[in-house]
Scaffold this motif. Structure first.
Motif, PDB file in Angstrom:
ATOM      1  N   UNK A 206       0.717  -1.232   0.015  1.00  0.00           N
ATOM      2  CA  UNK A 206       0.024  -0.005  -0.191  1.00  0.00           C
ATOM      3  C   UNK A 206       0.859   1.239   0.124  1.00  0.00           C
ATOM      4  N   UNK A 207       2.132   1.083   0.847  1.00  0.00           N
ATOM      5  CA  UNK A 207       2.998   2.410   0.917  1.00  0.00           C
ATOM      6  C   UNK A 207       3.564   2.431  -0.676  1.00  0.00           C
ATOM      7  N   UNK A 280      15.317   9.208  -8.327  1.00  0.00           N
ATOM      8  CA  UNK A 280      15.518   8.574  -7.095  1.00  0.00           C
ATOM      9  C   UNK A 280      15.402   9.617  -5.791  1.00  0.00           C
ATOM     10  N   UNK A 281      15.845  10.742  -6.103  1.00  0.00           N
ATOM     11  CA  UNK A 281      15.591  11.860  -4.857  1.00  0.00           C
ATOM     12  C   UNK A 281      14.105  11.942  -4.409  1.00  0.00           C
ATOM     13  N   UNK A 282      13.194  12.248  -5.463  1.00  0.00           N
ATOM     14  CA  UNK A 282      11.791  12.197  -5.287  1.00  0.00           C
ATOM     15  C   UNK A 282      11.307  11.128  -4.386  1.00  0.00           C
ATOM     16  N   UNK A 289       9.047  10.302   4.204  1.00  0.00           N
ATOM     17  CA  UNK A 289       7.929  10.561   4.994  1.00  0.00           C
ATOM     18  C   UNK A 289       7.084   9.550   5.415  1.00  0.00           C
ATOM     19  N   UNK A 290       7.486   8.378   5.249  1.00  0.00           N
ATOM     20  CA  UNK A 290       6.945   7.306   5.811  1.00  0.00           C
ATOM     21  C   UNK A 290       7.820   6.618   6.978  1.00  0.00           C
ATOM     22  N   UNK A 291       8.957   7.212   6.949  1.00  0.00           N
ATOM     23  CA  UNK A 291       9.973   6.764   8.049  1.00  0.00           C
ATOM     24  C   UNK A 291      10.910   5.527   7.568  1.00  0.00           C
TER      25      UNK A 291
END
Length: 331
Positions: A206-207, A280-282, A289-291
């Protein structure tokens, strides 16, 4: 590889086949592109790269040659692939419809995408004669007059849903009704499409889908020309990106305004694409943001300019099996 002066119109095919677990078969298919029907070696053809992924059970073979020779090289490789790969028993996590799943022709030097489209259409027609029972759908410049994109055609044909040809009622553009043995092959031409895969350190699909959706070009905040899917891969989640080159209609220097985009020219036309580093950076930022961390990034083959430079060098030096110099990649 400093000189790119070549006296011909140069194009490439990033041949996608539904086999990666049998290295000998993949290399046999790649080598077939370098020989004519009399088993004489082509003097002006090269296989630049082989990228194979075990989990996907999919390989991408980069073939480059003068545009007037490329068709024969690709037909030879596809014929070998059809003989070697049985879709009735093929397994892999990557969506696919055909033993030869995709035959895209890209212009590199002194040739336009329109000419590549004619070559692609010719490849499709000859293959259906040479391999009775195989089936083709057309996209891009080979799909006249509609010129439907690969994404459009794949959605229409159910490429993302799996292959059940009996229930799909697929009608090919050229050739027979799709068989379980050969499946359905996409053949077309467009500006260069690069493949860049970034792995995130999680098993949460899902992530992965959320991150893939966020960078997709169809998203208002996404990256232009980028198409994405998320797959389970080696115990993690891989964000697989198709990175399209798009034409700058007014030749404005987008790359100067936005450093994420890289410019190149073919036959006087200016194209842009998102750099692998920016992708890659994005993804790294979104993962954080999801750890989460990213685990690896893989460029499948080359950027457009790298492909042109390597092709020109290999052909100038007469190196047919260029992939052996740079090392093929089996994952």
């Amino acid at each position: 590889m400093s000189s790119t002066k070549v006296g011909f119109c140069l194009a490439a095919c990033l041949l996608n086949i539904s086999e990666a677990r049998k290295k000998d078969i993949v290399e046999k298919i790649a080598k077939a592109a370098l020989y004519d029907e009399s088993r004489e070696k082509h003097s002006q053809a090269t296989v630049l790269n082989i990228f194979s992924d075990y989990d996907y059970n999919r390989s991408v073979i980069t073939i480059a040659a003068p545009i007037n020779m490329l068709g024969n090289c690709v037909i030879a490789a596809c014929t070998e692939a059809f003989q070697s790969i049985d879709m009735a028993i093929q397994e892999g996590i990557h969506p696919c419809l055909g033993a030869v799943d995709l035959v895209p022709i890209y212009p590199l030097l002194h040739v336009g995408v329109e000419k590549c489209g004619k070559v692609a259409h010719n490849i499709a027609e000859i293959l259906t004669l040479r391999v009775p029972g195989c089936s083709m759908f057309l996209f891009g410049q080979a799909d006249q007059p509609e010129k439907r994109s690969l994404v459009q055609r794949r959605k229409q044909l159910g490429w993302f849903k799996g292959r059940d040809f009996k229930s799909m009622e697929v009608k090919p553009d050229i050739g027979a009704v799709p068989s379980q043995r050969y499946g359905l092959t996409g053949v077309g031409a467009s500006p260069y499409v690069m493949n860049c895969n970034v792995t995130i350190d999680t098993q949460d699909m899902a992530t992965g889908k959320d991150i893939a959706r966020a960078i997709r070009g169809s998203n208002t905040c996404g990256l232009k020309g980028v198409q994405t899917m998320a797959f389970p891969h080696n115990g993690k989640i891989e964000i697989a990106c198709n990175v399209e080159s798009f034409e700058e209609q007014d030749n404005t220097m987008t790359a100067h305004e936005d450093s994420r985009y890289i410019l190149y020219c073919v036959l006087g036309k200016t194209f842009s694409y998102v750099s692998p580093q920016s992708i890659e950076a994005q993804i790294k930022k979104l993962a954080s943001d999801y750890g989460l961390n990213t685990a690896r990034t893989a460029l499948v083959g080359f950027t457009p300019e790298e492909c042109k430079l390597c092709a020109a060098y290999a052909l100038k030096k007469g190196i047919g099996e260029f992939w052996r110099m740079r090392g093929d990649m089996f994952m």
